[in-house]
Design a protein around this motif. Sequence first.
Motif, PDB file in Angstrom:
ATOM      1  N   TRP A 161       0.825  -1.202   0.000  1.00  0.00           N
ATOM      2  CA  TRP A 161       0.000   0.000   0.000  1.00  0.00           C
ATOM      3  C   TRP A 161       0.866   1.261   0.000  1.00  0.00           C
ATOM      4  O   TRP A 161       1.946   1.299   0.588  1.00  0.00           O
ATOM      5  N   PHE A 162       0.362   2.295  -0.660  1.00  0.00           N
ATOM      6  CA  PHE A 162       1.015   3.597  -0.601  1.00  0.00           C
ATOM      7  C   PHE A 162      -0.037   4.683  -0.797  1.00  0.00           C
ATOM      8  O   PHE A 162      -1.157   4.422  -1.252  1.00  0.00           O
ATOM      9  N   THR A 163       0.318   5.891  -0.423  1.00  0.00           N
ATOM     10  CA  THR A 163      -0.612   7.020  -0.403  1.00  0.00           C
ATOM     11  C   THR A 163      -0.008   8.189  -1.160  1.00  0.00           C
ATOM     12  O   THR A 163       1.202   8.444  -1.080  1.00  0.00           O
ATOM     13  N   GLU A 164      -0.866   8.913  -1.882  1.00  0.00           N
ATOM     14  CA  GLU A 164      -0.416  10.080  -2.634  1.00  0.00           C
ATOM     15  C   GLU A 164      -1.579  11.061  -2.763  1.00  0.00           C
ATOM     16  O   GLU A 164      -2.751  10.668  -2.663  1.00  0.00           O
ATOM     17  N   PRO A 165      -1.307  12.340  -2.989  1.00  0.00           N
ATOM     18  CA  PRO A 165      -2.394  13.298  -3.168  1.00  0.00           C
ATOM     19  C   PRO A 165      -3.156  13.022  -4.469  1.00  0.00           C
ATOM     20  O   PRO A 165      -2.553  12.774  -5.515  1.00  0.00           O
ATOM     21  N   LEU A 166      -4.479  13.069  -4.391  1.00  0.00           N
ATOM     22  CA  LEU A 166      -5.267  12.899  -5.611  1.00  0.00           C
ATOM     23  C   LEU A 166      -4.963  14.012  -6.602  1.00  0.00           C
ATOM     24  O   LEU A 166      -4.984  13.792  -7.819  1.00  0.00           O
ATOM     25  N   ARG A 167      -4.652  15.199  -6.088  1.00  0.00           N
ATOM     26  CA  ARG A 167      -4.384  16.323  -6.984  1.00  0.00           C
ATOM     27  C   ARG A 167      -3.175  16.074  -7.876  1.00  0.00           C
ATOM     28  O   ARG A 167      -3.053  16.672  -8.959  1.00  0.00           O
ATOM     29  N   ASP A 168      -2.285  15.159  -7.483  1.00  0.00           N
ATOM     30  CA  ASP A 168      -1.155  14.817  -8.351  1.00  0.00           C
ATOM     31  C   ASP A 168      -1.625  14.217  -9.664  1.00  0.00           C
ATOM     32  O   ASP A 168      -0.906  14.260 -10.675  1.00  0.00           O
ATOM     33  N   HIS A 169      -2.814  13.617  -9.660  1.00  0.00           N
ATOM     34  CA  HIS A 169      -3.348  12.988 -10.870  1.00  0.00           C
ATOM     35  C   HIS A 169      -4.420  13.831 -11.551  1.00  0.00           C
ATOM     36  O   HIS A 169      -4.792  13.547 -12.691  1.00  0.00           O
ATOM     37  N   THR A 170      -4.940  14.833 -10.852  1.00  0.00           N
ATOM     38  CA  THR A 170      -6.003  15.669 -11.412  1.00  0.00           C
ATOM     39  C   THR A 170      -5.618  17.136 -11.233  1.00  0.00           C
ATOM     40  O   THR A 170      -6.080  17.802 -10.308  1.00  0.00           O
ATOM     41  N   PRO A 171      -4.772  17.676 -12.096  1.00  0.00           N
ATOM     42  CA  PRO A 171      -4.307  19.059 -11.924  1.00  0.00           C
ATOM     43  C   PRO A 171      -5.453  20.064 -12.014  1.00  0.00           C
ATOM     44  O   PRO A 171      -6.430  19.860 -12.731  1.00  0.00           O
ATOM     45  N   ASP A 172      -5.320  21.118 -11.250  1.00  0.00           N
ATOM     46  CA  ASP A 172      -6.285  22.214 -11.299  1.00  0.00           C
ATOM     47  C   ASP A 172      -6.073  22.994 -12.602  1.00  0.00           C
ATOM     48  O   ASP A 172      -5.036  23.630 -12.793  1.00  0.00           O
ATOM     49  N   ILE A 173      -7.051  22.954 -13.495  1.00  0.00           N
ATOM     50  CA  ILE A 173      -6.903  23.577 -14.819  1.00  0.00           C
ATOM     51  C   ILE A 173      -7.613  24.927 -14.909  1.00  0.00           C
ATOM     52  O   ILE A 173      -7.818  25.455 -16.002  1.00  0.00           O
ATOM     53  N   HIS A 174      -7.993  25.502 -13.758  1.00  0.00           N
ATOM     54  CA  HIS A 174      -8.765  26.747 -13.722  1.00  0.00           C
ATOM     55  C   HIS A 174     -10.107  26.526 -14.420  1.00  0.00           C
ATOM     56  O   HIS A 174     -10.394  27.081 -15.485  1.00  0.00           O
ATOM     57  N   ARG A 175     -10.919  25.722 -13.794  1.00  0.00           N
ATOM     58  CA  ARG A 175     -12.205  25.316 -14.372  1.00  0.00           C
ATOM     59  C   ARG A 175     -13.115  26.489 -14.725  1.00  0.00           C
ATOM     60  O   ARG A 175     -13.746  26.479 -15.798  1.00  0.00           O
ATOM     61  N   PRO A 176     -13.257  27.525 -13.879  1.00  0.00           N
ATOM     62  CA  PRO A 176     -14.163  28.613 -14.256  1.00  0.00           C
ATOM     63  C   PRO A 176     -13.789  29.279 -15.580  1.00  0.00           C
ATOM     64  O   PRO A 176     -14.667  29.657 -16.356  1.00  0.00           O
ATOM     65  N   LEU A 177     -12.490  29.414 -15.840  1.00  0.00           N
ATOM     66  CA  LEU A 177     -12.069  30.050 -17.081  1.00  0.00           C
ATOM     67  C   LEU A 177     -12.255  29.129 -18.274  1.00  0.00           C
ATOM     68  O   LEU A 177     -12.744  29.538 -19.339  1.00  0.00           O
ATOM     69  N   ASN A 178     -11.912  27.847 -18.102  1.00  0.00           N
ATOM     70  CA  ASN A 178     -12.001  26.906 -19.222  1.00  0.00           C
ATOM     71  C   ASN A 178     -13.392  26.319 -19.399  1.00  0.00           C
ATOM     72  O   ASN A 178     -13.668  25.666 -20.412  1.00  0.00           O
ATOM     73  N   ASP A 179     -14.261  26.485 -18.398  1.00  0.00           N
ATOM     74  CA  ASP A 179     -15.647  26.018 -18.469  1.00  0.00           C
ATOM     75  C   ASP A 179     -15.729  24.505 -18.651  1.00  0.00           C
ATOM     76  O   ASP A 179     -16.659  24.004 -19.287  1.00  0.00           O
ATOM     77  N   HIS A 180     -14.760  23.776 -18.129  1.00  0.00           N
ATOM     78  CA  HIS A 180     -14.772  22.315 -18.189  1.00  0.00           C
ATOM     79  C   HIS A 180     -14.041  21.765 -16.967  1.00  0.00           C
ATOM     80  O   HIS A 180     -13.102  22.394 -16.455  1.00  0.00           O
ATOM     81  N   SER A 181     -14.464  20.601 -16.516  1.00  0.00           N
ATOM     82  CA  SER A 181     -13.671  19.870 -15.535  1.00  0.00           C
ATOM     83  C   SER A 181     -12.479  19.241 -16.236  1.00  0.00           C
ATOM     84  O   SER A 181     -12.496  18.999 -17.456  1.00  0.00           O
ATOM     85  N   THR A 182     -11.440  18.966 -15.472  1.00  0.00           N
ATOM     86  CA  THR A 182     -10.282  18.313 -16.061  1.00  0.00           C
ATOM     87  C   THR A 182     -10.630  16.900 -16.513  1.00  0.00           C
ATOM     88  O   THR A 182     -11.429  16.204 -15.886  1.00  0.00           O
ATOM     89  N   ALA A 183     -10.045  16.500 -17.628  1.00  0.00           N
ATOM     90  CA  ALA A 183     -10.208  15.121 -18.092  1.00  0.00           C
ATOM     91  C   ALA A 183      -9.165  14.204 -17.480  1.00  0.00           C
ATOM     92  O   ALA A 183      -9.217  12.984 -17.688  1.00  0.00           O
ATOM     93  N   ALA A 184      -8.222  14.759 -16.704  1.00  0.00           N
ATOM     94  CA  ALA A 184      -7.204  13.937 -16.055  1.00  0.00           C
ATOM     95  C   ALA A 184      -7.841  13.102 -14.955  1.00  0.00           C
ATOM     96  O   ALA A 184      -8.795  13.524 -14.301  1.00  0.00           O
ATOM     97  N   ARG A 185      -7.304  11.924 -14.764  1.00  0.00           N
ATOM     98  CA  ARG A 185      -7.885  11.018 -13.769  1.00  0.00           C
ATOM     99  C   ARG A 185      -6.840   9.971 -13.380  1.00  0.00           C
ATOM    100  O   ARG A 185      -5.834   9.798 -14.086  1.00  0.00           O
ATOM    101  N   LEU A 186      -7.081   9.292 -12.285  1.00  0.00           N
ATOM    102  CA  LEU A 186      -6.286   8.126 -11.907  1.00  0.00           C
ATOM    103  C   LEU A 186      -7.115   6.886 -12.193  1.00  0.00           C
ATOM    104  O   LEU A 186      -8.196   6.713 -11.619  1.00  0.00           O
ATOM    105  N   THR A 187      -6.645   6.052 -13.087  1.00  0.00           N
ATOM    106  CA  THR A 187      -7.337   4.814 -13.437  1.00  0.00           C
ATOM    107  C   THR A 187      -6.446   3.631 -13.086  1.00  0.00           C
ATOM    108  O   THR A 187      -5.272   3.596 -13.463  1.00  0.00           O
ATOM    109  N   VAL A 188      -6.983   2.682 -12.360  1.00  0.00           N
ATOM    110  CA  VAL A 188      -6.262   1.473 -11.970  1.00  0.00           C
ATOM    111  C   VAL A 188      -7.107   0.288 -12.400  1.00  0.00           C
ATOM    112  O   VAL A 188      -8.330   0.274 -12.194  1.00  0.00           O
ATOM    113  N   SER A 189      -6.480  -0.708 -13.009  1.00  0.00           N
ATOM    114  CA  SER A 189      -7.242  -1.857 -13.497  1.00  0.00           C
ATOM    115  C   SER A 189      -6.400  -3.117 -13.446  1.00  0.00           C
ATOM    116  O   SER A 189      -5.176  -3.064 -13.319  1.00  0.00           O
ATOM    117  N   SER A 190      -7.082  -4.250 -13.557  1.00  0.00           N
ATOM    118  CA  SER A 190      -6.389  -5.538 -13.651  1.00  0.00           C
ATOM    119  C   SER A 190      -5.769  -5.677 -15.029  1.00  0.00           C
ATOM    120  O   SER A 190      -6.072  -4.913 -15.949  1.00  0.00           O
TER     121      SER A 190
END
Length: 692
Positions: A161-190
């Motif tokens: 197990w290890f821990t990290e800030p979620l923001r490391d995977h979802t950068p703040d893109i200045h949503r109000p100015l860009n009018d979109h949420s970031t498409a960045a995400r943390l995806t883990v799969s088999s």
Amino acid sequence: MQSTLNWGHAALAVSLSVDADNAVRITRLARPDDDADKPGSAAPLIEITALGQGNGWNGPGFLSSPITSRLRYRSHRADRDGAWHRLRIELVDPQSQLTAELVLSSPDGVPVVRAEVSLQNNGPQPIVLSSVSSLLLGGLPSPDTLQVHRARNDWLAECRWFTEPLRDHTPDIHRPLNDHSTAARLTVSSRGSWPTDGHLAMGALSDTVDGRTWLWQIDSTVAWRWCTGEYEGSAYLALSGPTDAEHHWRQRLSPGETFQTEPAVLALGSGFDDAMGALTTYRRAVRRPHPDHIALPVIYNDFMNTLMGDPTTEKLLPLIDAAAAVGAEYFCVDAGWYDDDAQGWWDSVGEWEPAESRFPDGGLTAVLGHIRHRGMVPGLWLEPEVVGVRSPIAQSLPDEAFVQQDGVRVTEHGRHHLDLRHPAARAHLDAVVDRVVGDWGVGYLKLDYNITISGGGGPILGHGRLWIDWLSSLHDRYPGLVIENCASGGMRMEGASSRVTQLQSTSDQMDYLLYPTIAAAAPTVVPPEQGAVWAYAQPHFSDEENFFVLGNALLGRMHLSGFLDRMTESQLASVRQVLDTYKELRTDLPQARPFWPLGLPAWTDSSVALGLQTDKVTYLSVWRRDGAADCRLPVQHLTGRDVRPVILHASSPSTTVTLNADHLQVSFEANATTAYVLIKLAHDQQPSESTS
């Protein structure tokens, strides 16, 4: 006009909003005393993608696909079955006439919810699914305050197990100015038919502001995916089984056909340990009842650092006698008992008949009889899902009884893979077990799985679900049979298997100094009474080394091994003493909740600690691996209680333990580079009012 649906019980509060357009979203999923999250950032209730429909702007994030945006509320129903509360919400896509039912289930008084989605094509045209969420939850705190926990899981290096800030995977893109949420995400799969090769099918988010934790697992024997990121200013979590993007999975639904997702489970807590305690309670509530979960017999297995797949009558008989002498209650003959092939057994397995050359005097059944004569239950190792390319079974069964890809029988590492969707494959395995268990009287099966097939598409998913069904059928026929789930150690260490098997192999790790990280973290995956930990005591080890080795397993399931038959009487007495200690404390394990006073261990941490807590007692395993002589363990739950620590087992007699106001001080021998101690703290009394 918007309406609200409320559901839950004393430990769980769920709210769903139905807006004027009949779109449904979960606006709250929390413990009743938690602050409600703002509803404006809630995600869609179910995510579905299909060929020809597109994924929406978020691409593989799957949060705004056309089908997802068209799903509308049709009905809901809440009911209760014994201790289980259930809520069913039915949605429909008016365009395709695809109906989706989300089923939420939760055991009374436990802050855990299980989510599954059932789909039915009620339209006139086929639909080819490429992903379906089991649970989609938005409205979580901002990624600015969230930490994400996950566990890498590799052969010989499980549960890291290890821990990290979620923001490391979802950068703040200045949503109000860009009018979109970031498409960045943390995806883990088999990444293959070993469902926990690479990562555990688990994860967690913790809020650094108030400690609240959302802990999840996905119950799939084959393939899974989880994703977390930012949606409209808040964090979201998406849990699912296989997808086309990650596993080349597609499911064609002709008119009238149905599909059900893999279950996803979410536990809530005030912190990681609290959420894990709730998840442990859930795991016990959902598994198939079995007397082994209470009895916890000591198992001797001849493989690890001992016979290593080369059993014979000559080698086994003295080991059986020695195992019985120290107090083992089961004796499992591991791999190799069928090996009578000059070219080796790896690519010739499949018939599962004893090798006559290995057991010349009375055969294998005589060895099994000697195990029973010494008061133990006999066990055998099997790898039922594979058939070697040189095995006669590879020719006698039809091609359709094996996993195929594009019409070609899959071959991996000299083996074919049975496909339990075909009746001939299941009939073959039934015949093997009826012979081994029914005719030979074997009471313990270690079921291994040492190949992995790429992808996780339809054939593997279908086989995996029927594998669980087949395991359940064995218990129907042989109620006392104990089954250990193994896949090269911990490569199939997930919730679906632990519901129907009694033990979970945690690793093939042969180095006892590396095992503490695995042993301490194993209760994150299965309750401690199901986690099989190797304890390979050896005659050439010092007493301190053997005490360390045996200590690895004291707060799990004791999987004894090693050349006990070569030990001195003094060494055997020491092993017997440790097993006696285990037998005294094992009655508490089925009620215990795990915690980690030093946090979950990293792979090379010099100090490692695992705690198990019941209402009346706390146990602490503490390992020192080339670290400081003193170790300070926070134990706030004991504050204000009349507690006296007792050392049950220590690798060095000079180890001391002192309980202070809010922590336990462990002092090991200064000159020892490695050390272990097991501590018991009885605390029948509740904290006094002045300190509570």
